[in-house]
Design a protein around this motif. Structure first.
Motif, PDB file in Angstrom:
ATOM      1  N   LEU A 230       0.838  -1.196   0.000  1.00  0.00           N
ATOM      2  CA  LEU A 230       0.000   0.000   0.000  1.00  0.00           C
ATOM      3  C   LEU A 230       0.875   1.249   0.000  1.00  0.00           C
ATOM      4  CD1 LEU A 230      -2.533  -1.066   2.768  1.00  0.00           C
ATOM      5  CD2 LEU A 230      -2.702  -1.446   0.304  1.00  0.00           C
ATOM      6  N   GLY A 231       0.241   2.394  -0.163  1.00  0.00           N
ATOM      7  CA  GLY A 231       0.979   3.653  -0.109  1.00  0.00           C
ATOM      8  C   GLY A 231       0.012   4.807  -0.208  1.00  0.00           C
TER       9      GLY A 231
ATOM     10  N   LEU B 287       0.716   4.276  -7.409  1.00  0.00           N
ATOM     11  CA  LEU B 287       0.305   4.917  -6.154  1.00  0.00           C
ATOM     12  C   LEU B 287      -0.723   6.031  -6.389  1.00  0.00           C
ATOM     13  CD1 LEU B 287       3.664   5.095  -4.182  1.00  0.00           C
ATOM     14  CD2 LEU B 287       1.723   3.553  -3.828  1.00  0.00           C
ATOM     15  N   VAL B 288      -0.653   6.657  -7.567  1.00  0.00           N
ATOM     16  CA  VAL B 288      -1.619   7.699  -7.907  1.00  0.00           C
ATOM     17  C   VAL B 288      -3.018   7.079  -8.038  1.00  0.00           C
ATOM     18  CG1 VAL B 288      -2.261   9.417  -9.638  1.00  0.00           C
ATOM     19  CG2 VAL B 288       0.155   9.107  -9.015  1.00  0.00           C
TER      20      VAL B 288
ATOM     21  N   ARG C  49      10.898   8.119   3.806  1.00  0.00           N
ATOM     22  CA  ARG C  49      10.674   7.382   2.550  1.00  0.00           C
ATOM     23  C   ARG C  49       9.353   6.627   2.573  1.00  0.00           C
ATOM     24  NH1 ARG C  49      16.100   7.916   3.116  1.00  0.00           N
ATOM     25  NH2 ARG C  49      17.315   8.147   1.208  1.00  0.00           N
ATOM     26  N   GLY C  50       8.316   7.319   2.993  1.00  0.00           N
ATOM     27  CA  GLY C  50       6.991   6.710   3.040  1.00  0.00           C
ATOM     28  C   GLY C  50       6.333   7.050   4.354  1.00  0.00           C
ATOM     29  N   CYS C  51       5.017   6.832   4.430  1.00  0.00           N
ATOM     30  CA  CYS C  51       4.296   7.214   5.642  1.00  0.00           C
ATOM     31  C   CYS C  51       3.896   5.978   6.440  1.00  0.00           C
ATOM     32  CB  CYS C  51       3.084   8.059   5.273  1.00  0.00           C
ATOM     33  SG  CYS C  51       1.948   7.214   4.181  1.00  0.00           S
ATOM     34  N   THR C  52       2.847   6.121   7.202  1.00  0.00           N
ATOM     35  CA  THR C  52       2.365   5.022   8.032  1.00  0.00           C
ATOM     36  C   THR C  52       2.022   3.793   7.188  1.00  0.00           C
ATOM     37  OG1 THR C  52       1.088   6.886   8.860  1.00  0.00           O
ATOM     38  CG2 THR C  52       1.112   4.926  10.205  1.00  0.00           C
ATOM     39  N   SER C  53       1.506   4.016   5.974  1.00  0.00           N
ATOM     40  CA  SER C  53       1.172   2.850   5.141  1.00  0.00           C
ATOM     41  C   SER C  53       2.383   2.334   4.364  1.00  0.00           C
ATOM     42  CB  SER C  53       0.013   3.135   4.193  1.00  0.00           C
ATOM     43  OG  SER C  53      -0.301   4.491   4.127  1.00  0.00           O
TER      44      SER C  53
ATOM     45  N   LEU D 102       3.297   0.117   7.470  1.00  0.00           N
ATOM     46  CA  LEU D 102       2.496  -1.107   7.334  1.00  0.00           C
ATOM     47  C   LEU D 102       3.135  -2.099   6.357  1.00  0.00           C
ATOM     48  CD1 LEU D 102      -0.027  -1.976   8.718  1.00  0.00           C
ATOM     49  CD2 LEU D 102      -1.378  -0.765   7.013  1.00  0.00           C
ATOM     50  N   ASP D 103       3.512  -1.626   5.171  1.00  0.00           N
ATOM     51  CA  ASP D 103       4.176  -2.509   4.199  1.00  0.00           C
ATOM     52  C   ASP D 103       5.473  -3.040   4.780  1.00  0.00           C
ATOM     53  OD1 ASP D 103       2.221  -1.653   2.542  1.00  0.00           O
ATOM     54  OD2 ASP D 103       3.521  -0.643   1.107  1.00  0.00           O
ATOM     55  N   GLY D 104       6.212  -2.139   5.437  1.00  0.00           N
ATOM     56  CA  GLY D 104       7.512  -2.516   5.988  1.00  0.00           C
ATOM     57  C   GLY D 104       7.370  -3.622   7.013  1.00  0.00           C
TER      58      GLY D 104
END
Lengths: 179, 195
Positions: free
Chosen positions: A39-40, A83-84, A138-142, A146-148
């Motif tokens: 996700l992102g 992601l868009v 390099r990315g947010c909570t998702s 989450l992905d991480g």
């Protein structure tokens, strides 16, 4: 008759958090299975900014001076990215759930102890700090968090640990905004 | 064997749209469209963030492991974010502060904006300002941003553990946190709020 009317306008109860969690986990799993990525949310907004920069300040974004140089290298369109499409989906999905569960309403939500204006200012400032943070992270909570964690990435656990750890550390200073 | 498509395939765009709809639907259904509900995790009156977040993470992590055992997915072909030590720590810290002040994160603010939450729209506006600021002053910290690249390292490698052992511990810690937060939430329930 009246009772039915009241029921129709009362927002439905939220989904059980563990059920929502399992379903969300399955969505992440299938995202990796189908498209190799998870996700992102923040990526789409960074790409949107890069797109505007490409139009109004191309000299900046097409140089090493910009953090988004890699989005536009070789004349690429920064919006031509999954992601868009995903963030468009998030808006649609959120709206559908809000419509089905009777929660569509224009509203500025805030604690009764603060004014709408205070909440509005805090939302903008908090958003800006989050924006800078998600760029460094390099990315947010998702995307980072989450992905991480799903792929057991060190970066994911460190980012989530910092979000919640620092969140709890500073929560006391901002308690008036919420409780 | 999965992954079936590359992330840059056009099919991936269609799949991403559908996944995004499911993502947004679930976030809203779980109550993530309310900043007061989200902020509850930091003040002990509502732990739904933690419960949904960690349940999703362990479900996906266990699922990926089983998919590999069944030979359905090649985990070495899955995207893993690189770990840049300093930048990840600073980024996480700023996101924590932004979350407490703003009451949202990007994904939740998008889904809350979709149902008409004005505070979520303002958060998103602020978020975009933050992204522009980061880019405007990028040369000042480009060195720091790119320093300490450890590659797509996994947490069990960093800790020197077996993958399966780590995952088991992660599940145990998650379940323990569900029990603990359930207890705390009950204790603070006299402060229970309507959103």
């Amino acid at each position: 008759m009246e009772e039915i009317k009241v029921q129709q306008h009362t927002p439905r109860k939220y989904m059980n958090p563990y059920l929502a969690g399992v379903l969300l986990g399955l969505v992440i799993l299938f995202s990796f299975y189908l498209t190799r990525e998870g996700l992102g949310a923040s990526g789409a907004f960074k790409r949107g900014v890069a797109k505007v920069e490409q139009i109004i300040i191309p000299a900046h974004v097409n140089s090493e001076k910009s953090a988004f140089y890699h989005y536009v290298k070789n004349g690429e369109d920064p919006l031509k990215n999954r992601l868009v499409y995903m963030i468009i989906g998030v808006f649609i999905g959120g709206f559908l759930s809000g419509a089905i569960n009777h929660r569509l309403k224009l509203k500025l939500e805030h604690s009764p102890k603060i004014t709408s204006k205070t909440r509005a200012i805090a939302a903008v400032i908090g958003g800006a700090i989050f924006g800078i943070g998600s760029a460094f992270g390099r990315g947010c909570t998702s995307g980072a968090g989450l992905d991480g964690m799903a792929v057991l990435a060190t970066s994911g656990f460190v980012v989530v640990g910092m979000i919640f750890g620092v969140g709890y550390l500073v929560a006391w200073f901002f308690r008036k905004l919420w409780i | 064997m999965g992954p079936l498509f590359n992330a840059s395939d056009e099919w991936s765009f269609v799949i991403a749209l559908v996944i995004g709809i499911a993502f947004g639907y679930l976030l809203e259904s779980a109550g993530f469209s309310s900043s007061r509900k989200l902020a509850g995790v930091f003040y002990g009156y509502d732990f739904v963030v933690l419960q949904v977040f960690f349940t999703a993470a362990i479900t996906a992590a266990i699922g990926l492991l089983f998919f590999e055992y069944f030979g359905w997915i090649d985990l070495s072909d899955i995207w893993v974010n690189r770990f840049y030590t300093g930048s990840a720590i600073l980024g996480g810290a700023l996101m924590g502060i932004g979350f407490v002040i703003g009451g949202f994160c990007p994904g939740t603010s998008a889904c809350a904006s979709a149902i008409g939450k004005i505070d979520a729209m303002l958060f998103l506006g602020g978020f975009i300002i933050g992204v522009i600021l980061f880019d405007a002053f990028y040369p000042l910290y480009a060195g720091f941003y790119k320093a300490g690249n450890q590659g797509p390292v996994k947490i069990y490698e960093s800790l020197g553990m077996d993958r399966e052992v780590f995952l088991l511990l992660f599940v145990i810690v998650a379940i323990a946190s569900f029990v603990a937060t359930g207890y705390i939430q009950q204790k603070i329930s006299h402060k229970s709020k309507k959103y």
